[in-house]
Design a protein around this motif. Structure first.
Motif, PDB file in Angstrom:
ATOM      1  N   SER A  10       0.818  -1.216   0.000  1.00 55.89           N
ATOM      2  CA  SER A  10       0.000   0.000   0.000  1.00 55.89           C
ATOM      3  C   SER A  10       0.852   1.266   0.000  1.00 55.89           C
ATOM      4  O   SER A  10       0.321   2.374  -0.129  1.00 55.89           O
ATOM      5  CB  SER A  10      -0.955   0.019   1.196  1.00 55.89           C
ATOM      6  OG  SER A  10      -0.234   0.158   2.415  1.00 55.89           O
ATOM      7  N   GLN A  11       2.161   1.102   0.161  1.00 54.14           N
ATOM      8  CA  GLN A  11       3.065   2.253   0.211  1.00 54.14           C
ATOM      9  C   GLN A  11       3.656   2.518  -1.174  1.00 54.14           C
ATOM     10  O   GLN A  11       4.127   1.589  -1.835  1.00 54.14           O
ATOM     11  CB  GLN A  11       4.198   2.008   1.212  1.00 54.14           C
ATOM     12  CG  GLN A  11       3.730   1.625   2.603  1.00 54.14           C
ATOM     13  CD  GLN A  11       2.856   2.691   3.240  1.00 54.14           C
ATOM     14  OE1 GLN A  11       3.142   3.883   3.154  1.00 54.14           O
ATOM     15  NE2 GLN A  11       1.782   2.258   3.889  1.00 54.14           N
ATOM     16  N   ASP A  12       3.682   3.775  -1.597  1.00 55.46           N
ATOM     17  CA  ASP A  12       4.203   4.095  -2.925  1.00 55.46           C
ATOM     18  C   ASP A  12       5.693   3.805  -3.053  1.00 55.46           C
ATOM     19  O   ASP A  12       6.194   3.600  -4.159  1.00 55.46           O
ATOM     20  CB  ASP A  12       3.923   5.565  -3.255  1.00 55.46           C
ATOM     21  CG  ASP A  12       2.443   5.838  -3.482  1.00 55.46           C
ATOM     22  OD1 ASP A  12       1.772   4.951  -4.028  1.00 55.46           O
ATOM     23  OD2 ASP A  12       1.971   6.920  -3.101  1.00 55.46           O
ATOM     24  N   TRP A  13       6.427   3.786  -1.927  1.00 54.81           N
ATOM     25  CA  TRP A  13       7.865   3.513  -1.980  1.00 54.81           C
ATOM     26  C   TRP A  13       8.184   2.027  -1.967  1.00 54.81           C
ATOM     27  O   TRP A  13       9.371   1.630  -2.003  1.00 54.81           O
ATOM     28  CB  TRP A  13       8.584   4.190  -0.809  1.00 54.81           C
ATOM     29  CG  TRP A  13       7.943   3.950   0.534  1.00 54.81           C
ATOM     30  CD1 TRP A  13       7.142   4.801   1.215  1.00 54.81           C
ATOM     31  CD2 TRP A  13       8.046   2.758   1.345  1.00 54.81           C
ATOM     32  NE1 TRP A  13       6.734   4.244   2.415  1.00 54.81           N
ATOM     33  CE2 TRP A  13       7.290   2.990   2.507  1.00 54.81           C
ATOM     34  CE3 TRP A  13       8.720   1.547   1.207  1.00 54.81           C
ATOM     35  CZ2 TRP A  13       7.159   2.034   3.525  1.00 54.81           C
ATOM     36  CZ3 TRP A  13       8.595   0.593   2.204  1.00 54.81           C
ATOM     37  CH2 TRP A  13       7.825   0.838   3.346  1.00 54.81           C
ATOM     38  N   ALA A  14       7.167   1.181  -1.921  1.00 57.70           N
ATOM     39  CA  ALA A  14       7.404  -0.261  -1.809  1.00 57.70           C
ATOM     40  C   ALA A  14       8.221  -0.792  -2.982  1.00 57.70           C
ATOM     41  O   ALA A  14       9.020  -1.722  -2.824  1.00 57.70           O
ATOM     42  CB  ALA A  14       6.077  -1.011  -1.708  1.00 57.70           C
ATOM     43  N   VAL A  64       7.156   9.564  -8.576  1.00 59.39           N
ATOM     44  CA  VAL A  64       7.039  10.921  -9.124  1.00 59.39           C
ATOM     45  C   VAL A  64       5.640  11.150  -9.686  1.00 59.39           C
ATOM     46  O   VAL A  64       5.012  12.194  -9.450  1.00 59.39           O
ATOM     47  CB  VAL A  64       8.107  11.165 -10.210  1.00 59.39           C
ATOM     48  CG1 VAL A  64       7.856  12.488 -10.930  1.00 59.39           C
ATOM     49  CG2 VAL A  64       9.500  11.146  -9.597  1.00 59.39           C
ATOM     50  N   ARG A  65       5.129  10.154 -10.391  1.00 56.70           N
ATOM     51  CA  ARG A  65       3.808  10.293 -11.022  1.00 56.70           C
ATOM     52  C   ARG A  65       2.710  10.456  -9.980  1.00 56.70           C
ATOM     53  O   ARG A  65       1.854  11.341 -10.093  1.00 56.70           O
ATOM     54  CB  ARG A  65       3.531   9.076 -11.900  1.00 56.70           C
ATOM     55  CG  ARG A  65       2.182   9.115 -12.614  1.00 56.70           C
ATOM     56  CD  ARG A  65       1.911   7.793 -13.304  1.00 56.70           C
ATOM     57  NE  ARG A  65       2.870   7.549 -14.369  1.00 56.70           N
ATOM     58  CZ  ARG A  65       3.267   6.335 -14.743  1.00 56.70           C
ATOM     59  NH1 ARG A  65       2.820   5.265 -14.112  1.00 56.70           N
ATOM     60  NH2 ARG A  65       4.119   6.198 -15.743  1.00 56.70           N
ATOM     61  N   THR A  66       2.720   9.605  -8.961  1.00 55.77           N
ATOM     62  CA  THR A  66       1.651   9.684  -7.949  1.00 55.77           C
ATOM     63  C   THR A  66       1.780  10.955  -7.114  1.00 55.77           C
ATOM     64  O   THR A  66       0.772  11.567  -6.743  1.00 55.77           O
ATOM     65  CB  THR A  66       1.678   8.454  -7.036  1.00 55.77           C
ATOM     66  OG1 THR A  66       2.991   8.296  -6.478  1.00 55.77           O
ATOM     67  CG2 THR A  66       1.323   7.190  -7.809  1.00 55.77           C
ATOM     68  N   GLY A  67       3.025  11.349  -6.813  1.00 56.54           N
ATOM     69  CA  GLY A  67       3.220  12.593  -6.063  1.00 56.54           C
ATOM     70  C   GLY A  67       2.711  13.794  -6.827  1.00 56.54           C
ATOM     71  O   GLY A  67       2.051  14.680  -6.256  1.00 56.54           O
ATOM     72  N   SER A  68       2.994  13.828  -8.120  1.00 49.82           N
ATOM     73  CA  SER A  68       2.519  14.938  -8.953  1.00 49.82           C
ATOM     74  C   SER A  68       0.998  14.937  -9.052  1.00 49.82           C
ATOM     75  O   SER A  68       0.366  16.001  -8.992  1.00 49.82           O
ATOM     76  CB  SER A  68       3.134  14.831 -10.348  1.00 49.82           C
ATOM     77  OG  SER A  68       4.537  14.926 -10.303  1.00 49.82           O
ATOM     78  N   ALA A  69       0.418  13.760  -9.198  1.00 45.34           N
ATOM     79  CA  ALA A  69      -1.041  13.667  -9.313  1.00 45.34           C
ATOM     80  C   ALA A  69      -1.725  14.208  -8.071  1.00 45.34           C
ATOM     81  O   ALA A  69      -2.709  14.948  -8.163  1.00 45.34           O
ATOM     82  CB  ALA A  69      -1.452  12.217  -9.558  1.00 45.34           C
ATOM     83  N   ARG A  70      -1.197  13.864  -6.901  1.00 44.13           N
ATOM     84  CA  ARG A  70      -1.833  14.335  -5.667  1.00 44.13           C
ATOM     85  C   ARG A  70      -1.604  15.825  -5.453  1.00 44.13           C
ATOM     86  O   ARG A  70      -2.454  16.514  -4.878  1.00 44.13           O
ATOM     87  CB  ARG A  70      -1.309  13.521  -4.485  1.00 44.13           C
ATOM     88  CG  ARG A  70      -1.861  12.087  -4.500  1.00 44.13           C
ATOM     89  CD  ARG A  70      -1.160  11.178  -3.530  1.00 44.13           C
ATOM     90  NE  ARG A  70      -1.588   9.791  -3.748  1.00 44.13           N
ATOM     91  CZ  ARG A  70      -0.878   8.738  -3.387  1.00 44.13           C
ATOM     92  NH1 ARG A  70       0.293   8.905  -2.793  1.00 44.13           N
ATOM     93  NH2 ARG A  70      -1.320   7.521  -3.622  1.00 44.13           N
ATOM     94  N   ALA A  71      -0.454  16.318  -5.917  1.00 46.41           N
ATOM     95  CA  ALA A  71      -0.200  17.754  -5.803  1.00 46.41           C
ATOM     96  C   ALA A  71      -1.119  18.551  -6.722  1.00 46.41           C
ATOM     97  O   ALA A  71      -1.585  19.646  -6.371  1.00 46.41           O
ATOM     98  CB  ALA A  71       1.263  18.059  -6.129  1.00 46.41           C
ATOM     99  N   GLU A  72      -1.411  17.998  -7.893  1.00 49.52           N
ATOM    100  CA  GLU A  72      -2.263  18.689  -8.865  1.00 49.52           C
ATOM    101  C   GLU A  72      -3.741  18.574  -8.525  1.00 49.52           C
ATOM    102  O   GLU A  72      -4.560  19.337  -9.034  1.00 49.52           O
ATOM    103  CB  GLU A  72      -2.019  18.116 -10.265  1.00 49.52           C
ATOM    104  CG  GLU A  72      -0.631  18.420 -10.812  1.00 49.52           C
ATOM    105  CD  GLU A  72      -0.338  17.663 -12.095  1.00 49.52           C
ATOM    106  OE1 GLU A  72      -1.294  17.023 -12.628  1.00 49.52           O
ATOM    107  OE2 GLU A  72       0.809  17.693 -12.564  1.00 49.52           O
ATOM    108  N   ARG A 268      -9.291   9.404 -10.510  1.00 48.79           N
ATOM    109  CA  ARG A 268      -8.340   8.448 -11.079  1.00 48.79           C
ATOM    110  C   ARG A 268      -6.907   8.844 -10.770  1.00 48.79           C
ATOM    111  O   ARG A 268      -6.052   7.985 -10.541  1.00 48.79           O
ATOM    112  CB  ARG A 268      -8.559   8.342 -12.588  1.00 48.79           C
ATOM    113  CG  ARG A 268      -9.849   7.597 -12.952  1.00 48.79           C
ATOM    114  CD  ARG A 268     -10.081   7.559 -14.436  1.00 48.79           C
ATOM    115  NE  ARG A 268     -11.267   6.768 -14.759  1.00 48.79           N
ATOM    116  CZ  ARG A 268     -11.829   6.715 -15.960  1.00 48.79           C
ATOM    117  NH1 ARG A 268     -11.302   7.412 -16.966  1.00 48.79           N
ATOM    118  NH2 ARG A 268     -12.895   5.974 -16.176  1.00 48.79           N
ATOM    119  N   ALA A 269      -6.639  10.151 -10.759  1.00 48.00           N
ATOM    120  CA  ALA A 269      -5.281  10.615 -10.487  1.00 48.00           C
ATOM    121  C   ALA A 269      -4.864  10.298  -9.059  1.00 48.00           C
ATOM    122  O   ALA A 269      -3.779   9.761  -8.819  1.00 48.00           O
ATOM    123  CB  ALA A 269      -5.178  12.116 -10.752  1.00 48.00           C
ATOM    124  N   VAL A 270      -5.733  10.615  -8.074  1.00 56.60           N
ATOM    125  CA  VAL A 270      -5.342  10.406  -6.677  1.00 56.60           C
ATOM    126  C   VAL A 270      -5.348   8.920  -6.311  1.00 56.60           C
ATOM    127  O   VAL A 270      -4.732   8.528  -5.319  1.00 56.60           O
ATOM    128  CB  VAL A 270      -6.249  11.191  -5.692  1.00 56.60           C
ATOM    129  CG1 VAL A 270      -6.125  12.681  -5.941  1.00 56.60           C
ATOM    130  CG2 VAL A 270      -7.696  10.740  -5.777  1.00 56.60           C
TER     131      VAL A 270
END
Length: 402
Positions: A10-14, A64-72, A268-270
């Protein structure tokens, strides 16, 4: 799957952690191959190190992709701490002396999947959307996920967000099972419960093998693992046959029409990370005979469990939209007499879907307009809003005249 593995995935860094483990194995293989002068072992170690580098690169892309999506796409509501993790809640509208409506969508979806109903009703009453842990903007929360745990989390996030009871709990499909659980555990907070074709536990316990539920957890887990290493939704589309189903495609298009392409894109992004898939895979363990046997006592809302709470069961009048499902079930179970099997299955599902009426002595069955199916909250939202207006009228305490 173990809870520790659920937590990891469940962790993005996994992905980086997995790549590091692979690199360690490759380095050890190369080192001992060199020490023992085994060329094949050294070459194998180099190959494993190359694989680790590819995995690390893909994982970096994913992060990077998920971090950007949540920031946007920042949360439209507030993130509420419920004990070391946060849940997303969007509350709008004025109560005007009526109970507050809490919407719980189907599947393990984000609350905003019912935003079209919330948006309309919030002009007339207080309306709340909640992202279950792992869904939408909420953190993943502890594992294993369960309906019993999430029922308490719903109450906790409402309390900590300052939302005041009584509540009318309106849940669709799997969200209906959750709404009924909240009402059973906390009748003192509940003015009424509206079950929009809720998931009937009897269909999990007694029905024959269901290939859809049988494959969904594995599919979600595989999808999450692939996603950890940078594979996009478009690349994963071929691995999932869900959207290839004409009925599923129709409902997805209808959801986009009701919610709007911008909101769908945000959701979908988040949820482009892994936590939504892994949280769903974890809680869907309940949706099997083994899972219900293990958790049934805490999950099932049975005859009389809601005492005299007002209960409104809203279901389609027939199951015409489920013909393909019954045929799939018959084929998956190699039914000798397929037509007889389908007739019995149709009767079984028809009866189990109204079993919730026995949960309260003040229950009412409301039938949706002709031609609508399980996803009627998207097919006929005006009908659902009319039902909610009536429920709010009937569950609002009348002032006592001296």
């Amino acid at each position: 799957m173990s809870n520790a593995l659920y937590v990891l995935l469940s962790q993005d860094w996994a992905g980086l952690a997995i790549a590091l483990a692979v690199a360690a194995a490759g380095g050890a293989l190369w080192f001992w191959g060199r020490r023992a002068a085994r060329r094949w072992q050294r070459r194998s170690g180099v190959g494993v190190l190359v694989v680790a580098a590819v995995l690390a690169a893909g994982s970096t892309v994913h992060i990077v992709r998920t971090g950007s999506a949540r920031a946007e796409h920042p949360p439209p509501g507030e993130l509420v701490d419920v004990g070391g993790y946060r849940m997303h809640l969007l509350a709008e509208g004025e109560a005007r002396g009526k109970p507050t409506v809490v919407w719980l969508p189907g599947g393990h979806g984000a609350g905003l999947y019912l935003h079209h109903l919330h948006k309309t009703l919030s002009n007339e009453a207080r309306s709340v959307l909640i992202d279950r842990p792992g869904a939408g903007w909420s953190d993943a929360g502890p594992f294993p996920r369960s309906t019993a745990l999430e029922a308490e989390e719903v109450v906790k996030v409402l309390e900590r967000a300052g939302e005041r009871p009584p509540f009318v709990l309106a849940g669709h499909s799997f969200g209906g099972l959750l709404a009924a659980n909240v009402a059973r555990r906390h009748p003192e907070l509940t003015a009424g419960v509206v079950l929009l074709d809720p998931t009937p536990p009897d269909t999990i316990i007694y029905a024959p093998y269901n290939p859809v539920l049988g494959n969904v957890r594995a599919g979600l887990t595989v999808s999450a693992v692939l996603n950890l290493f940078g594979l996009s939704e478009a690349m994963l589309a071929g691995a999932s046959s869900a959207e290839a189903d004409p009925e599923v495609a129709r409902i997805l298009n209808l959801m986009e029409e009701r919610l709007g392409p911008e909101l769908i894109a945000s959701l979908r992004a988040v949820e482009s990370g892994t936590r939504a898939r892994i949280a769903t895979a974890s809680i869907f363990a309940e949706l099997s005979p083994e899972g219900m046997a293990a958790r049934g006592w805490d999950t099932v809302v049975y005859d009389g469990d809601l005492a005299d709470l007002p209960l409104y069961l809203v279901t389609p009048g027939d199951m015409a939209d489920s013909g393909a499902f019954f045929r799939t079930m018959a084929e998956a179970n190699a039914a000798a007499g397929q037509e007889a099997f389908e007739r019995r299955l149709r009767r079984f599902y028809g009866q189990t879907r109204v079993r919730y009426l026995a949960a309260s002595s003040r229950s009412e069955h409301i039938v949706t307009p002709a031609g609508t199916g399980h996803n009627f909250p998207y097919e006929t939202p005006e009908f659902v809003i009319d039902v909610m207006r009536r429920v709010l009228t009937e569950t609002t305490p009348r002032p006592v005249t001296p």
